[in-house]
Design a protein around this motif. Structure first.
Motif, PDB file in Angstrom:
ATOM      1  N   VAL A  95      50.574  50.606   2.637  1.00 40.72           N
ATOM      2  CA  VAL A  95      51.878  51.230   2.376  1.00 40.72           C
ATOM      3  C   VAL A  95      51.684  52.644   1.837  1.00 40.72           C
ATOM      4  N   ILE A  96      50.690  52.824   0.951  1.00 37.90           N
ATOM      5  CA  ILE A  96      50.383  54.159   0.407  1.00 37.90           C
ATOM      6  C   ILE A  96      50.029  55.115   1.544  1.00 37.90           C
ATOM      7  N   ASP A  97      49.327  54.600   2.569  1.00 36.36           N
ATOM      8  CA  ASP A  97      48.915  55.417   3.716  1.00 36.36           C
ATOM      9  C   ASP A  97      50.027  55.604   4.740  1.00 36.36           C
ATOM     10  N   GLY A  98      51.180  54.985   4.469  1.00 32.50           N
ATOM     11  CA  GLY A  98      52.283  55.108   5.420  1.00 32.50           C
ATOM     12  C   GLY A  98      52.192  54.146   6.579  1.00 32.50           C
ATOM     13  N   CYS A  99      51.322  53.135   6.466  1.00 35.18           N
ATOM     14  CA  CYS A  99      51.185  52.117   7.519  1.00 35.18           C
ATOM     15  C   CYS A  99      51.953  50.867   7.108  1.00 35.18           C
ATOM     16  N   GLU A 100      52.710  50.323   8.025  1.00 35.74           N
ATOM     17  CA  GLU A 100      53.456  49.108   7.736  1.00 35.74           C
ATOM     18  C   GLU A 100      52.692  47.892   8.253  1.00 35.74           C
ATOM     19  N   PRO A 101      52.444  46.907   7.381  1.00 35.96           N
ATOM     20  CA  PRO A 101      51.756  45.689   7.829  1.00 35.96           C
ATOM     21  C   PRO A 101      52.552  44.992   8.930  1.00 35.96           C
ATOM     22  N   SER A 102      51.852  44.442   9.891  1.00 39.32           N
ATOM     23  CA  SER A 102      52.499  43.737  10.997  1.00 39.32           C
ATOM     24  C   SER A 102      52.853  42.310  10.594  1.00 39.32           C
ATOM     25  N   LEU A 103      53.672  41.668  11.425  1.00 38.47           N
ATOM     26  CA  LEU A 103      54.025  40.259  11.200  1.00 38.47           C
ATOM     27  C   LEU A 103      52.764  39.398  11.217  1.00 38.47           C
ATOM     28  N   GLU A 104      51.828  39.727  12.114  1.00 36.62           N
ATOM     29  CA  GLU A 104      50.584  38.953  12.213  1.00 36.62           C
ATOM     30  C   GLU A 104      49.796  39.006  10.905  1.00 36.62           C
ATOM     31  N   MET A 105      49.767  40.191  10.278  1.00 34.56           N
ATOM     32  CA  MET A 105      49.042  40.315   9.012  1.00 34.56           C
ATOM     33  C   MET A 105      49.718  39.502   7.916  1.00 34.56           C
TER      34      MET A 105
END
Length: 272
Positions: free
Chosen positions: A211-221
């Protein structure tokens, strides 16, 4: 083989391999002395494609002759040439030879760049020699060089390969501090690997880093993490992830509900 000395060019017309003449256009080996690989990607690509298109035995012959000419100071090598040879040696699993060439390059008063270090870090990482990888990385930092996403990829996967996943996670934290963009693919790789080792809290920490990097975790994660908490009896945490998923706009799928229902049953909340 004809190697001509010049101020700005190295001309290689042919390579002899056991009596067979293999054409190698000299234009493919034009290189600008004093320029770093970061500023000369096109020359690097051209030289690499030409060199690696040769049979391995011919490459070995060329490399041996080239180094002999360099030692006699007949040919002025440059960073592009050294990098092409190092990359090929690492790809063949001859990392020790590549490292020797790396030291020869430094002896010639060339300053290695991040790309040169990345080749060696990748080579040693594939062999699981993480002590050498760690040493090269620290040396790179001491030289004032900035690691990039490729450095991060090789280091994180290298430590992951030998089962040192928490070291991989610590590296993610360090790379973020240095301003390196972590590829989403690397987050996914590390998340799945940590779940397989039953490290749910480490995975949750990784998600925060994403989240800090601006990446959103996927449903799979999220599903992997939910299952990980379920297996380690972190049932409350598993259930709390549902709300977090929905808050982020993710719609739970059949697998998500299966884990959530199993968690509720374990908690004797069958009415829900």
């Amino acid at each position: 083989m004809r190697l001509e000395e010049g101020n700005f060019e190295v001309h290689v017309n042919v390579v002899y391999d056991k009596g067979v003449v293999l054409p190698l256009p000299h234009d493919d080996w034009i290189s600008k002395l004093g320029e770093s690989l970061a500023d000369d990607k096109e020359a690097m690509t051209t030289a690499k494609d030409s060199y690696t298109s040769l049979p391995i035995s011919a490459r070995d012959s060329f490399r041996a002759v080239f180094i002999r000419f360099c030692n006699r100071r007949v040919v002025p090598p440059d960073l592009v040439t050294y990098a092409v040879l190092m990359k090929d040696l690492c790809d063949q699993g001859k990392v020790k030879e590549a490292h020797q060439l790396f030291h020869r390059m430094i002896d010639r008063r060339f300053s290695p760049d991040t790309l040169a270090y990345n080749f060696l870090i990748c080579g040693y990482g594939k062999e699981g020699k993480m002590q050498e990888v760690k040493s090269l990385y620290r040396e790179m930092i001491q030289r004032g060089l900035s690691p990039d996403s490729t450095t991060c990829h090789f280091l994180v996967k290298g430590y992951g390969k030998v089962g040192m996943l928490l070291s991989s996670l610590n590296l993610v934290v360090e790379f973020q501090r240095l301003g390196v963009l972590i590829p989403l693919e690397l987050y996914s790789y590390l998340g799945v690997a940590l779940c397989k080792k039953n490290r749910p809290h480490a995975v949750k920490s990784l998600l925060r880093r994403m989240v800090i990097d601006g990446c959103e975790p996927s449903l799979e994660m999220y599903n992997e993490l939910t299952q990980c908490f379920y297996k380690s009896d972190g049932l409350i945490e598993a259930l709390s992830l549902k709300a977090e998923m929905i808050e982020k706009g993710l719609k739970p799928d059949l697998f998500s509900y299966r884990i959530l229902i199993s968690s509720l049953c374990k908690l004797h909340r069958t009415a829900k």
